[in-house]
Design an enzyme around this catalytic site. Structure first.
Site, PDB file in Angstrom:
ATOM      1  CG  HIS B 381      -2.233   0.734   0.948  1.00 23.01           C
ATOM      2  ND1 HIS B 381      -2.262   2.070   0.618  1.00 23.01           N
ATOM      3  CD2 HIS B 381      -3.521   0.315   0.966  1.00 23.01           C
ATOM      4  CE1 HIS B 381      -3.524   2.464   0.458  1.00 23.01           C
ATOM      5  NE2 HIS B 381      -4.308   1.417   0.667  1.00 23.01           N
ATOM      6  CG  ASP B 385      -3.440   4.696  -2.910  1.00 21.90           C
ATOM      7  OD1 ASP B 385      -3.601   5.856  -3.348  1.00 21.90           O
ATOM      8  OD2 ASP B 385      -2.630   4.402  -2.003  1.00 21.90           O
TER       9      ASP B 385
END
Lengths: 341, 409, 328
Positions: B381, B385
């Site tokens: 992450h 995203d």
């Protein structure tokens, strides 16, 4: 005391013509002036004196190209430099001569504050394609104010390139390259080298800036030399060879930008480094070379790098004192012997 | 003069290796260039050639022993050449993994008094580098350089003397069997795997998305092309091959996933190299398909087959295990549906493939039984995203469900 | 011209005038001897002969007090001798001996005797201009009324430093006299082509101080002009520019190809040889007889020979001295 004889070494093929260093430079200027009408020459006594130039580098140029492009100036070093910068910004390609590198001290403002910085300060929107030529060096009893080697000063100024040819063939190719480079180049010749001879290819050719030349291969000690010290190193190599010590002689040819890779590759092979220049040892360019090599190849060093350079004194007049003030062949030999001991 | 055979350095970070097998016996004549021994590094077994022609006078390091790089492990020369006898009978070289070479006893120069021990050893960088690579304790060396500095020639001399003295004569020992060697292998491999797994979890922000893919079309396409491919290339494409191809195509369209976290920011990688995890008894290896996006389905199938075979034989070259930008891993053969694979650092994505199994699925208003597979995408992450990662996974699914896309260049 | 009656300034006594002639002989003989030494290989580097310009140094220094000071140029043997320099120490310096003015460290272009008010010859054209101006400032600050005479050539007229120094000297009314020895040539550069005005003395107006031109082949003309300038400076009224029009009979330095000026011109100037003319003036005024004149010249010759002998007999510097005097 007689002059030490200096022979120019070159990797150029034997069928090339033999010219002096001064003649080779003359040829470079002539070819570039023919090729590019923007190129012009100016300086003190470059046009008329003795047919052109105190050392003959500009001989005959006035006759071929006329007084507009081959200009004698008054003794105004600061103005010589400043006018060259302005003409270069306006699209010309001036080659400005300083009779002695010592006199460039009078021209530091236009060289350092203007020529070197204009392109940067203007965000890349201007160019200063100028060559500042001068000759350095000692050995003739010209005393302190006419014998200096000041290349380190110019190496210290971002925006300048600094070139130091040691042979006629290199001199011609580097000068042509310098004129074509499009940046301010400080092109430093050596007074003792002007009369030395060597093979020089005819016609146009360049020796690229920023490329070193290995003038002699060797296994045991790397020796990086500038100007006359290249030749003294070669003489030292001959002496050392008889003792079974092989000196590898590297001529950087351009100091800024420096061909560090060639020097490092050599040091990786030998593990030992000598740097030799006539310029005063303290804060000389040798310190810069050693710092760069040490950073890049610390693990390759079997001994601390050594400088064989001019002593930290003004160059004295009297012959025995001058000889003692400058680095000599014996100094290089002694340093190499000590490194392998 | 006798030539020492040194344990070679075969990888950038490798500093030791295990001698797995001597290919020629002591006393035999060897030729320069012929394979002489096998050495196991962190990940692979490699054959090493003889550096000289002559008689293999002495084997100094037996099979199964692990020594630092540049340690002399044998001596080649001519019969009668001087090799000083071993210091004493009964001194044995430990065959277990992890033994470093013994320090040189006494001073290197006969007759010279040993230098008094001091906190700082005066030694040139070149000499120190050579000594450390050879496992030589610098504090035992005597320097002949200026002010007693240890210089390269002093280390070289010490190495030659050590080679000549050697350890005990290994001929007196029974040659250890290969299990001892592989015990060394697996211990080291586990240690590496353990370290890397923990590092991966600790240093990145990993989470996993799953999606179920309808493989009916893909299965049909595979069945159609497989005989043709087998005839032409000798391989039948597996589901893993299809997933790899789909992944490569999708990565091309989603370059944000083909990236890594570097210090202070994201760096997108220009090229797509896909690692394919291969399970071994001892652990896990991940050979790399370089420029996987430029490989056709046939090329992928062939490469995966060949690399997997060599991986199982521990015969991969170091460069074949480096440089992947994304990994695909398949646990379907163990009836696993979905899982949370751990990223292979420094990559930012790993796609886990579960089993392809016939499941009831809704098609319109009806229920049909169709082959489906769950794809599990773990991503970092810090670099990608959730939405872009999901879009990437969605694209992989789409390609597999429209498998003619796999055949486009 | 020999029938011309030249007026001699009354404050110059006979002894002084004869001394002036003697000094002109010394200068000429010194530089001739230096050239000979150079050609025989005893002297290194190069030398810049003052031959033909003797009237300027001698006339100018005659207007100075012993406590006044001078700065010199690369062509400075004449200045040094005119200011009272010792030819033996000068000659030894030329030969690079330990007994030279600069212990062999300086050579021809860097001869100096600070205690005697000679603030040095200078290898940089215009190099002495800033130094002279600074020395004048020191005099002013110390409340002394001595003056600094700054020699420079037509070549230095176009050095930027002259501009900067002249302006400062003017605004601060420094006791400095800028004496331009216009010998028509800066190496090959003709003064009338390379300076923007035909008479450089007008440049003083740009700085607001007086500028005059005088005949540099006549020591008395130079004397008069410098005398006025020195008096002005000593009165605290500030600097002046004196341009002495003269000529160097020989080249810029040894080995000058001289292809930039023609022989006819040289001959014209040689006909105005300052020594010959001054001899005639002194003879005409019966300040000395021909015999006395000959004796004076012979005396000067003897002095120079003695200087050469002294120099040749002197030792080379001790190698240890390489390291001395880098700092005080």
């Amino acid at each position: 005391m007689s002059q030490p004889t200096v022979e120019a070494a070159s990797a150029v093929p034997a069928e090339a013509r033999i010219l002096t260093y001064a003649e080779a430079l003359n040829e470079a200027l002539r070819l570039e002036m023919r090729r590019d009408p923007r190129v012009f020459v100016m300086g003190e006594d470059v046009a008329v004196w003795g047919g052109g130039g105190v050392f003959g580098v500009t001989r005959g140029l006035l006759e071929e190209f006329g007084p507009q492009r081959v200009r004698d100036t008054p003794i105004s070093e600061e103005a010589i430099a400043a006018l060259a910068v302005g003409a270069a910004m306006a699209g010309m390609r001036p080659v400005a001569e300083f009779m002695y590198a010592d006199f460039m001290t009078l021209a530091m403002e236009p060289i350092v504050n203007q020529a070197a910085k204009i392109r940067y300060m203007f965000g890349g929107k201007a160019r200063v394609p100028v060559v500042f030529r001068a000759q350095e060096g000692a050995g003739r009893g010209n005393a302190a104010q006419h014998s200096q080697s000041l290349e380190a000063w110019f190496c210290h100024v971002p925006g300048l390139k600094v070139v130091t040819p040691s042979t006629p063939a290199d001199a011609k190719g580097l000068l042509i390259a310098a004129i074509r480079d499009g940046n301010p180049v400080v092109f430093l010749e050596h007074k003792v080298l002007y009369t030395t001879k060597g093979p020089v290819p005819p016609g146009e050719y360049t020796v690229p800036l920023g490329v070193a030349d290995c003038k002699r291969e060797g296994r045991d000690v790397t020796c990086v030399g500038i100007h006359t010290m290249v030749h003294k190193a070669l003489a030292a190599a001959e002496i050392l060879a008889r003792e079974g010590i092989e000196l590898e002689v590297i001529d950087p040819r351009t100091l800024v930008p420096l061909d560090l890779d060639t020097i490092v590759a050599s040091v990786r092979k030998t593990g030992r480094l000598i740097v030799t220049h006539e310029a005063v040892e303290r804060a000389g360019f040798g310190a810069e070379i050693i710092a760069q090599v040490t950073s890049a190849a610390f693990d390759a060093l079997d001994a601390p790098p050594v400088r064989v350079c001019g002593k930290n004194v003004p160059v004295p007049y009297s012959a025995p004192l001058e000889a003692a003030a400058l680095p000599q062949v014996d100094d290089i030999v002694a340093a190499a012997r000590k490194l392998v001991a | 003069m006798a030539t020492p055979v040194l344990l070679p350095k075969l990888g950038l970070t490798q500093d030791e290796g295990t001698v797995v097998r001597w290919l020629r016996p002591e006393g035999s004549r060897v030729t320069k260039g012929e394979p002489l021994f096998e050495v196991l590094t962190e990940k692979a077994t490699l054959e090493v050639e003889s550096p000289a022609t002559g008689v293999l006078l002495r084997i100094l390091v037996p099979e199964g022993a692990t020594v630092p790089v540049a340690t002399p492990i044998a001596v080649i020369g001519e019969p009668g050449e001087e090799i000083p006898p071993a210091p004493g009978a009964g001194v044995s070289v430990a065959p277990a993994a992890g033994a470093a070479s013994p320090a040189v006893e006494g001073s290197a120069a006969p007759g010279a008094p040993p230098s008094p021990p001091r906190g700082r050893v005066r030694i040139s960088p070149r000499a120190r580098a050579l000594a450390e690579a050879a496992g030589l304790d610098v504090s035992t060396l005597v320097g002949t350089g200026p002010d007693g500095r240890i210089v390269e020639r002093d280390v070289q001399r010490a190495l030659e003397e050590r080679a000549a003295r050697g350890g005990a004569a290994p001929a007196a020992q029974p040659a250890p069997a290969s299990p001892a060697a592989s015990a060394g292998v697996s211990a080291r491999m586990r240690a590496v795997i353990a370290r890397r797994m923990v590092e991966s979890l600790r240093e990145s922000a990993q989470l996993t998305l799953t999606t179920e893919v309808d493989m009916a079309e893909a299965a049909r396409m595979r069945d159609e092309v497989a005989p043709e491919l087998e005839r032409r290339e000798g391989v039948r494409p597996t589901y893993t091959d299809l997933v790899i191809r789909a992944t490569a195509l999708a990565l091309r369209e989603h370059p944000a996933v083909n990236a890594r976290w570097e210090g202070e920011g994201i760096r997108r990688l220009e090229e797509i190299h896909i690692g394919v995890a291969v399970a071994l008894d001892e652990g896990l290896l991940v050979p790399v398909l370089r420029h996987a996006d430029r490989m056709s389905l046939a090329q992928i199938a062939r490469a995966v087959r060949e690399l997997s075979e060599r991986a199982r034989a521990l015969r991969l070259r170091p460069e074949e295990m480096q440089g992947s930008t994304f990994t695909v891993t398949n646990l379907g053969m163990y009836e696993i549906d979905a899982f949370t694979p751990i990223l292979n650092p420094p990559e930012s994505g790993i796609l886990g493939v579960g089993r392809v199994v016939r499941r009831p699925v809704a098609v319109g208003e009806r229920v049909e039984v169709r082959p489906t597979v769950v794809l599990s995408l773990t991503f970092d992450h810090r670099v990608v995203d959730g939405a872009p990662a999901a879009q990437f996974l969605q694209r992989v699914k789409h390609i597999l469900e429209h498998p003619y896309l796999l055949l486009l260049p | 011209m020999s029938s011309e009656v030249v007026e001699i300034p009354t404050e110059l006594g006979p002894g002084q005038l004869v001394d002036m002639l003697r000094t002109m002989y010394l200068i000429r003989l010194f530089d001739e001897r230096a050239l000979a030494l150079y050609r025989e290989g005893a002297m290194r580097g190069t030398t810049h002969p003052y031959i033909g310009m003797e009237a300027v140094a001698v006339g100018a220094c005659a207007a100075l007090r012993p406590t006044d000071r001078i700065t010199s140029t690369h062509r400075g043997h004449g200045h040094c001798l005119a200011k009272g320099g010792d030819p033996r120490l000068m000659m030894a310096e030329l030969l690079g001996k330990a007994t030279g003015y600069c212990k062999g460290k300086g050579g021809s272009m860097h001869i100096a005797d600070v205690d005697a008010g000679i603030l040095g010859a200078n290898g940089i054209v215009g190099g002495g201009i800033g130094l002279a101006t600074g020395a004048a400032l020191a005099s002013q600050l110390a409340g002394r009324d001595d003056v600094v005479l700054c020699f420079f050539g037509d070549g230095a007229l176009n050095q930027g430093i002259l501009h900067e120094a002249a302006n400062l000297a003017a605004i601060w009314k420094l006791p400095v006299v800028y004496l331009c020895e216009n010998n028509q040539y800066a190496m090959s550069a003709r003064a009338d082509r390379f300076t923007s005005v035909p008479d450089p003395s007008v440049r003083a107006a740009a700085y607001g101080f007086p500028g005059v031109s005088c005949d540099g082949m006549d020591p008395l003309a130079v004397y008069r002009a410098v005398r006025e300038a020195v008096a002005r400076a000593r009165r605290g009224e500030g600097p002046s520019l004196v341009v002495a029009v003269t000529y160097r009979f020989l080249g810029h330095h040894v080995g000058d190809p001289l292809n930039y000026r023609d022989k006819a011109e040289v001959e014209q100037w040689r006909a105005r040889d300052p020594i010959g003319r001054f001899e005639k003036v002194l003879l005409a005024h019966r300040l000395l007889t021909p015999e006395r004149l000959e004796a004076v010249r012979a005396d000067a010759e003897r002095q120079i020979e003695e200087a050469v002998a002294f120099a040749k007999a002197s030792p080379d510097p001790d190698p240890q001295t390489l390291w001395e005097d880098v700092y005080a």
